[in-house]
Design an enzyme around this catalytic site. Structure first.
Site, PDB file in Angstrom:
ATOM      1  N   SER A 186       0.797  -1.227   0.000  1.00  0.00           N
ATOM      2  CA  SER A 186       0.000   0.000   0.000  1.00  0.00           C
ATOM      3  C   SER A 186       0.830   1.278   0.000  1.00  0.00           C
ATOM      4  O   SER A 186       0.312   2.337  -0.316  1.00  0.00           O
ATOM      5  CB  SER A 186      -0.945  -0.004   1.192  1.00  0.00           C
ATOM      6  OG  SER A 186      -0.219  -0.099   2.395  1.00  0.00           O
ATOM      7  N   HIS A 214      -5.463  -4.606  -1.367  1.00  0.00           N
ATOM      8  CA  HIS A 214      -5.369  -3.570  -2.401  1.00  0.00           C
ATOM      9  C   HIS A 214      -5.353  -4.148  -3.820  1.00  0.00           C
ATOM     10  O   HIS A 214      -5.176  -3.396  -4.777  1.00  0.00           O
ATOM     11  CB  HIS A 214      -4.119  -2.705  -2.182  1.00  0.00           C
ATOM     12  CG  HIS A 214      -4.274  -1.708  -1.074  1.00  0.00           C
ATOM     13  ND1 HIS A 214      -4.931  -0.509  -1.236  1.00  0.00           N
ATOM     14  CD2 HIS A 214      -3.878  -1.756   0.219  1.00  0.00           C
ATOM     15  CE1 HIS A 214      -4.926   0.163  -0.091  1.00  0.00           C
ATOM     16  NE2 HIS A 214      -4.284  -0.573   0.812  1.00  0.00           N
ATOM     17  N   LYS A 246     -12.083  -1.753   1.008  1.00  0.00           N
ATOM     18  CA  LYS A 246     -11.363  -0.974   0.005  1.00  0.00           C
ATOM     19  C   LYS A 246     -12.192  -0.921  -1.287  1.00  0.00           C
ATOM     20  O   LYS A 246     -13.195  -0.232  -1.287  1.00  0.00           O
ATOM     21  CB  LYS A 246      -9.961  -1.525  -0.144  1.00  0.00           C
ATOM     22  CG  LYS A 246      -9.245  -1.366   1.221  1.00  0.00           C
ATOM     23  CD  LYS A 246      -7.782  -1.347   1.219  1.00  0.00           C
ATOM     24  CE  LYS A 246      -7.289  -0.832   2.559  1.00  0.00           C
ATOM     25  NZ  LYS A 246      -6.720  -1.860   3.433  1.00  0.00           N
TER      26      LYS A 246
HETATM   27  C1  LIG Z   1      -6.493  -2.164   4.788  1.00  0.00           C
HETATM   28  C2  LIG Z   1      -5.736  -3.407   4.919  1.00  0.00           C
HETATM   29  C3  LIG Z   1      -6.092  -4.380   5.859  1.00  0.00           C
HETATM   30  C4  LIG Z   1      -7.183  -4.163   6.859  1.00  0.00           C
HETATM   31  O1  LIG Z   1      -8.431  -4.308   6.283  1.00  0.00           O
HETATM   32  P1  LIG Z   1      -9.709  -3.740   7.038  1.00  0.00           P
HETATM   33  O2  LIG Z   1     -10.820  -4.529   6.458  1.00  0.00           O
HETATM   34  O3  LIG Z   1      -9.805  -2.287   6.718  1.00  0.00           O
HETATM   35  O4  LIG Z   1      -9.534  -3.998   8.485  1.00  0.00           O
HETATM   36  C5  LIG Z   1      -5.372  -5.550   5.882  1.00  0.00           C
HETATM   37  N1  LIG Z   1      -4.339  -5.754   5.043  1.00  0.00           N
HETATM   38  C6  LIG Z   1      -3.964  -4.839   4.144  1.00  0.00           C
HETATM   39  C7  LIG Z   1      -2.823  -5.122   3.232  1.00  0.00           C
HETATM   40  C8  LIG Z   1      -4.643  -3.632   4.052  1.00  0.00           C
HETATM   41  O5  LIG Z   1      -4.255  -2.719   3.162  1.00  0.00           O
END
Ligand SMILES: *Cc1c(COP(=O)(O)O)cnc(C)c1O
Length: 398
Positions: A186, A214, A246
């Site tokens: 990310s 992502h 996301k």
């Molecule tokens: C955002 C994210 C998470 C967490 O996900 P949520 O559903 O928002 O708790 C886990 N792993 C990665 C790589 C992320 O970017």
């Protein structure tokens, strides 16, 4: 005189403030969409994870409202007791079909998935091998495990092989080995070489776990994610984890793989067993988002058109846009102060994109992290490019 037991709260907070490492919360007055109100100012949203604009898709919104009316505002319980409704099961079946997996399990969040599942997949007598830049929720999941831990250099498959060879030479053989990587990273927007990681994992008899938070809605056919992107068999990548927070535009974590994985995960993950399940409106909105991704392929296509337009112009303007291969485009400026000034100036010019500075990235790699959105028009993208060029010139970045 007794000492104040809560004095550290203020002290530690003030230390963060003086190091400029505190979070200042930015409040949205309304929905997350390309043109939104932040702190009362109309700006172009350039740092949301709502890649496809699904959080305001009419069918997703309508599904949430309808489910609240038909099933109530809350689920009433944890999933294993009385908190599993027909919508939760329907969502899991739909998601498994979307992913081309035997079965899926939905958790409250992606964080809860990693924190609940990873420590069950590997424990005492096992080894977890993790990319050094994996997400914090993976790091916490790994910390909760009693397994031995090792990291390999970022996306470096030779280094992963070295770690796995060392593990084979370990005095007592490991019972199980779990290799974990983010799919898309990310901070830089680079893609894990999952095809090669899966092959090396297979050769060493390891399980492979990918966190595709992502990559979903972004990579693969119709946004099916990184496993589809590399055309990988589920015999090689046994655990595909993701999130509805996301590109799906809602909230919730999930894991897909074999029926055995689902049975194991739901019986063992403490976050799943001991925490209330999704409200019906959330489950229904997630279900509608999966349906939209299946039926309306234009969103993913549009995301990539916008991404190419932005990267091309930003590169041509002389910005350092790093090694991203995805709609996450870092605008690397180096110095933390400069990154903050650029973000502030962009906000004045009508673009909302936040700086990412040390310790989230190396001291000399401070950046503005931009995230593209499918709901932006060409002129929206051009508006952002113009603002970056203007601010970049003023700050002598380009
Ligand atoms: C955002 C994210 C998470 C967490 O996900 P949520 O559903 O928002 O708790 C886990 N792993 C990665 C790589 C992320 O970017």
């Amino acid at each position: 005189m007794s000492r104040d037991p809560t004095g550290f709260l203020k002290e530690e907070y003030e230390q963060l403030v003086s190091a400029a490492l505190d979070w200042r919360i930015h409040v949205l007055n309304g929905p997350s969409q390309p043109w939104c109100q932040v702190e009362g100012k109309k700006v172009l949203m350039f740092c949301s994870n709502n890649y496809l604009g699904l959080s305001t898709h009419p069918r997703v919104q309508a599904a949430a409202i309808a489910a609240i009316q038909s099933h109530g505002a809350g689920s009433g319980s944890v999933r294993p007791i009385a908190g599993t409704m027909d919508i939760h099961i329907e969502l899991e079946e739909r998601l498994a079909r979307f992913k081309g997996a035997e079965a899926s399990l939905v958790y409250q969040t992606g964080f809860a998935t990693n924190a609940g599942l990873i420590p069950q997949l590997a424990g005492e007598g096992d080894l977890i091998v993790s990319d050094e830049l994996n997400h914090g929720s993976i790091i916490d999941g790994v910390r909760l495990s009693k397994a031995d831990k090792a990291v390999f250099r970022h996306t470096d498959v030779e280094d992963l092989e070295r770690v796995l060879n060392d593990a084979e030479a370990h005095s007592t053989a490991y019972r199980r080995i779990l290799v974990i990587t983010d799919g898309v990273f990310s901070m830089d927007g680079d893609i894990a070489p999952l095809d090669r990681i899966a092959r090396v994992g297979h050769d060493h008899g390891a399980m492979v776990y990918v966190d595709d938070a992502h990559g979903e809605g972004v990579l693969g056919t119709g946004g099916r994610g990184i496993v589809d992107h590399f055309h990988l068999s589920r015999d090689l990548v046994q655990v595909e984890m993701g999130t509805f927070s996301k590109a799906f535009g809602v909230v919730g974590g999930h894991v897909s793989g074999s029926k055995d994985l689902r049975n194991f995960a739901l019986n063992k993950s403490r976050t799943w067993l001991l925490s209330g399940s999704h409200p019906p409106g959330v489950a229904a909105a997630c279900l509608a988002a999966v349906d939209v991704l299946e039926k309306e392929e234009q969103h993913v296509r549009r995301l990539w058109e916008n991404t190419r337009r932005f990267k091309k112009a930003m590169g041509a303007a002389g910005f350092d846009i790093g090694r991203s291969e995805t709609p996450i485009t870092p605008i690397i400026v180096g110095d933390s102060g400069k990154a903050k000034r650029l973000s502030d100036r962009l906000f004045e010019l009508g673009v909302f994109a936040l700086p990412i500075v040390f310790p989230m990235v190396a001291k000399d790699r401070a950046r503005i992290r931009t995230i593209m959105n499918a709901a932006m028009t060409d002129s929206d993208v051009d508006f952002a490019i113009d603002a970056f060029v203007k601010a970049g010139k003023e700050l002598a970045i380009v």
